[in-house]
Design a protein around this motif. Sequence first.
Motif, PDB file in Angstrom:
ATOM      1  N   THR A  24       4.697 -22.420  -8.295  1.00  0.00           N
ATOM      2  CA  THR A  24       4.567 -22.040  -9.634  1.00  0.00           C
ATOM      3  C   THR A  24       4.619 -20.784 -10.171  1.00  0.00           C
ATOM      4  O   THR A  24       5.233 -20.301 -11.035  1.00  0.00           O
ATOM      5  CB  THR A  24       3.297 -22.719 -10.009  1.00  0.00           C
ATOM      6  N   ALA A  28       7.441 -18.907 -12.400  1.00  0.00           N
ATOM      7  CA  ALA A  28       7.045 -18.017 -13.600  1.00  0.00           C
ATOM      8  C   ALA A  28       7.408 -16.547 -13.766  1.00  0.00           C
ATOM      9  O   ALA A  28       8.022 -16.018 -14.758  1.00  0.00           O
ATOM     10  CB  ALA A  28       5.152 -17.985 -13.648  1.00  0.00           C
ATOM     11  N   VAL A  38       6.931 -17.779 -20.903  1.00  0.00           N
ATOM     12  CA  VAL A  38       6.304 -18.874 -20.218  1.00  0.00           C
ATOM     13  C   VAL A  38       5.038 -19.378 -20.077  1.00  0.00           C
ATOM     14  O   VAL A  38       3.977 -18.614 -20.179  1.00  0.00           O
ATOM     15  CB  VAL A  38       6.324 -18.390 -18.485  1.00  0.00           C
ATOM     16  N   VAL A  40       2.025 -22.213 -18.578  1.00  0.00           N
ATOM     17  CA  VAL A  40       1.744 -22.935 -17.509  1.00  0.00           C
ATOM     18  C   VAL A  40       0.737 -23.905 -17.633  1.00  0.00           C
ATOM     19  O   VAL A  40      -0.196 -23.368 -18.113  1.00  0.00           O
ATOM     20  CB  VAL A  40       1.382 -21.927 -16.118  1.00  0.00           C
ATOM     21  N   VAL A  55       3.004 -14.786 -17.346  1.00  0.00           N
ATOM     22  CA  VAL A  55       2.564 -16.092 -18.039  1.00  0.00           C
ATOM     23  C   VAL A  55       2.105 -15.632 -19.362  1.00  0.00           C
ATOM     24  O   VAL A  55       0.946 -15.038 -19.502  1.00  0.00           O
ATOM     25  CB  VAL A  55       1.378 -16.556 -17.070  1.00  0.00           C
ATOM     26  N   CYS A  58      -1.680 -19.753 -19.851  1.00  0.00           N
ATOM     27  CA  CYS A  58      -1.886 -20.795 -18.980  1.00  0.00           C
ATOM     28  C   CYS A  58      -2.945 -21.866 -19.574  1.00  0.00           C
ATOM     29  O   CYS A  58      -4.080 -21.563 -20.202  1.00  0.00           O
ATOM     30  CB  CYS A  58      -2.816 -20.083 -17.900  1.00  0.00           C
TER      31      CYS A  58
END
Length: 473
Positions: A24, A28, A38, A40, A55, A58
């Motif tokens: 992961t 990213a 990005v 997540v 990121v 999130c």
Amino acid sequence: MPLFDTRVAAVLLRLDRNPFHHGTLGAARSLGRAGVPVHVVAGDPAEPVARSRYVRRCHARPAGEGLAAVREALAGVAGALGGEPAVLLPLDDATAVALDELRREPGGPARRFLLPDQPPGLAALVADKAALAATCRRLGVPHPRTLVPADADEAASMAADLGLPVVAKWSRPWLLPPGTGLRSTVLARSVRQVRDLYARVAQAGSPLLLQRYLPASRDGDWFFHAYCDSAGACGVAATGRKVRSWPDGAGLTAVGAWAPNPDVERPARDLVAALGYRGIADLDFRRDPETGTYHLLDFNPRPGAQFRLFADPWGLDVVRALHLDLTGRAVPDLVRSYGRRFAVENYAALSLLASPRPRSRRHGASGVLETAWYAADDPAPAFAMARAWAGHLARRAWMAPQRAWRSQEGARTPIPAQPAIRTAEPRRDPAPGRHHDSQDPAAGHRRPGLPPHAARPPGPASPQNPSAPTPRR
């Protein structure tokens, strides 16, 4: 480096709760460094990947399981993106299989994202271990002999027929319920162990498979990563050697090296072409030390956690190729960088402690090394991982005496006499090309179509198998 459409965000989606999923973080960083926003969706918004500077946001993973959880997650992210299109990247098998089904829902949230135009049901076909074995038989791809027992007696008989030790694995490991101690793959060393595994069939959610064990050999474990574009071309593809693994000699890649191997690349390319596969694929192979033939062990319909091993000098990898293709940009061929290495710091350290002997470099001199967690331009995830990993090891050390005590108590419990083992002929698989929808008793929702033999009552799991890598998850 190719120019990316940075107006189109990427959403990395993972149902697996493992906070140490380095794939992961690799995805990213790869897309974030290219200027792609990005997002997540993972197990815990406080896990190490959330510390990455690359990121944008999130998103918390939904509390539920299966299709409902993925549907809920997609709806939430689509709302956060304001309806703008985004490239969607599954990072584990459970998510890939769920997306394969959800994308066919009229008006469903998956239709608001960009995904490869995959043939319906193909993700489930290759991820399911029983279906993959049948597909390999149909297409003539070398694969360890695999049998599907219908009961404990047949499991014992099949194990004896295959020869101990035997690999016991779950057909659909993504259905294993957490907290049960069940593992996706086990190296069973006795008939009694096989029976004990089959006794836990009701917990697993998918059939138990018994597979001929291919012992580890020097330079015998390889993998093939590829991105197959909308036209079916796989210009971004390469083979790598598993130098170290954890558990040692059996598990996920702890250290890998980019090296040529036409005996792996040729059957891998032939298989993805025969299936009409589209998107990112990760295939694992092991060489049979008796014949020298490479056998396919796993076909993962998503990026392997070590995909960054195959990043060329221009930064191109399978994840970037996906974004380029789905946003209408040209995808250049991968520039081969043999000798490049990739190491997962926490697992490499464990592998080195378990087996300190140096590993072969006969496939060429070592090249550039990329580490999974530490990066000079993004160090925070590595420090967060180190803290979390130390806590994880401390908890395991604290629980070890209790596990040992329970094991000794179990050893003192009398075991009933076992019934006589009857001879069982291997079952003939139905036509591998035919599929039907099956109901997963453990999942509570419809699953993509699977071959009839894969829908038999579930089967067991536990220790570790050197003939098939543990899920990277």
